[in-house]
Design an enzyme around this catalytic site. Structure first.
Site, mmCIF file in Angstrom:
data_model
loop_
_atom_site.group_PDB
_atom_site.id
_atom_site.type_symbol
_atom_site.label_atom_id
_atom_site.label_comp_id
_atom_site.label_asym_id
_atom_site.label_seq_id
_atom_site.Cartn_x
_atom_site.Cartn_y
_atom_site.Cartn_z
ATOM 1 N N ASP A 1 9.807 31.721 40.076
ATOM 2 C CA ASP A 1 10.696 30.643 40.503
ATOM 3 C C ASP A 1 11.579 30.254 39.323
ATOM 4 O O ASP A 1 11.073 29.967 38.226
ATOM 5 C CB ASP A 1 9.893 29.424 40.952
ATOM 6 C CG ASP A 1 9.050 29.696 42.194
ATOM 7 O OD1 ASP A 1 9.151 30.812 42.741
ATOM 8 O OD2 ASP A 1 8.293 28.803 42.585
ATOM 9 N N ASP B 1 8.793 26.412 55.916
ATOM 10 C CA ASP B 1 8.079 25.564 54.959
ATOM 11 C C ASP B 1 7.679 24.285 55.670
ATOM 12 O O ASP B 1 8.539 23.579 56.209
ATOM 13 C CB ASP B 1 8.978 25.246 53.765
ATOM 14 C CG ASP B 1 9.595 26.502 53.155
ATOM 15 O OD1 ASP B 1 8.929 27.550 53.193
ATOM 16 O OD2 ASP B 1 10.720 26.417 52.646
#
Length: 240
Positions: free
Chosen positions: A14, A134
């Protein structure tokens, strides 16, 4: 084509402001940094990773990719499957990334706001779109996990399977980055709703968590903080 014919443990890379970071529940200001993205990618490949999960966090929050240079450097430095999410908002952008050598794009906000984008990309690059669902408090969230949608993740998953998604990336935001363990019931619901692979993400802290997600039906598991914090090695996770 199933991109995960065998169960995989996929390290997360990330990126925020050109560095590897991990956030707690996706919230800015909670980040812990872990250095250069290319070095991290090379490290995971040396330890046996077959796929890397790249996320442009600045892109996820701002709606425009900010870490393109780091992504390109990783692409040039390693020879494994690469999937990228964060800030990919148009079909042209996704197709350009796939043309450049990425294996899969991950669409969250764009797929929720315009489901047809999945089919549009898949017609040019079959088996290339992972749809990111998500969930926070059982609801699909978008725009860097800051906006609710009212969608149930299991119900939404079936829609994207019909549109040509090669798989579903299901992230449990309630446990993401907390290193407190996983919730398997939401993963099972999504797995049961589709015939395409489901990649689970969020909360992994131990090797038992990896096992539980595999037993819940996940085709792969994305792991971030646990690997960067040394809770277990990638080699041990791959042995699971």
């Amino acid at each position: 084509m199933n991109p995960f014919p065998e169960f995989e443990v996929i390290p997360a890379v990330d990126m925020q402001d050109g560095e590897v970071v991990q956030l707690v529940q996706g919230e800015r200001g909670t980040e812990k940094t872990y250095g250069d993205p290319v070095e991290a990618a090379q490290n995971w490949v040396e330890q046996g990773a077959r796929t890397l999960h790249l996320v442009d966090l600045d892109g996820a929050f701002e709606g425009e990719r900010q870490n393109a240079a780091a992504v390109e450097a990783i692409r040039d430095a390693v020879d494994v499957s690469l999937q990228l999410g964060g800030g990919i908002r148009t079909a042209d952008d996704a197709i350009s990334l796939l043309d450049s050598g990425l294996d899969r794009v991950i669409l969250g906000t764009a797929a929720v706001e315009n489901p047809a984008i999945v089919r549009e990309i898949s017609e040019v690059h079959p088996d290339s779109v992972l749809v990111s669902l998500d969930a926070k408090d059982g609801e699909v969230v978008v725009s860097g996990w800051t906006e609710g949608t009212g969608l149930d993740p299991a119900e939404a998953a079936g829609r994207y399977e019909d549109l040509g998604a090669v798989g579903i990336l299901f992230t449990d935001v309630d446990v993401e980055g907390k290193l407190d363990g996983v919730h398997t019931d939401p993963v099972r619901r999504v797995v049961d709703a589709v015939d395409i692979p489901v990649v689970a993400s969020g909360g992994v802290a131990t090797l038992d968590d990896v096992r539980e997600l595999r037993e819940a039906g996940a085709a792969a598991v994305v792991v971030g903080s646990a690997l960067y914090e040394g809770r277990f090695t990638l080699e041990d996770a791959l042995a699971v």
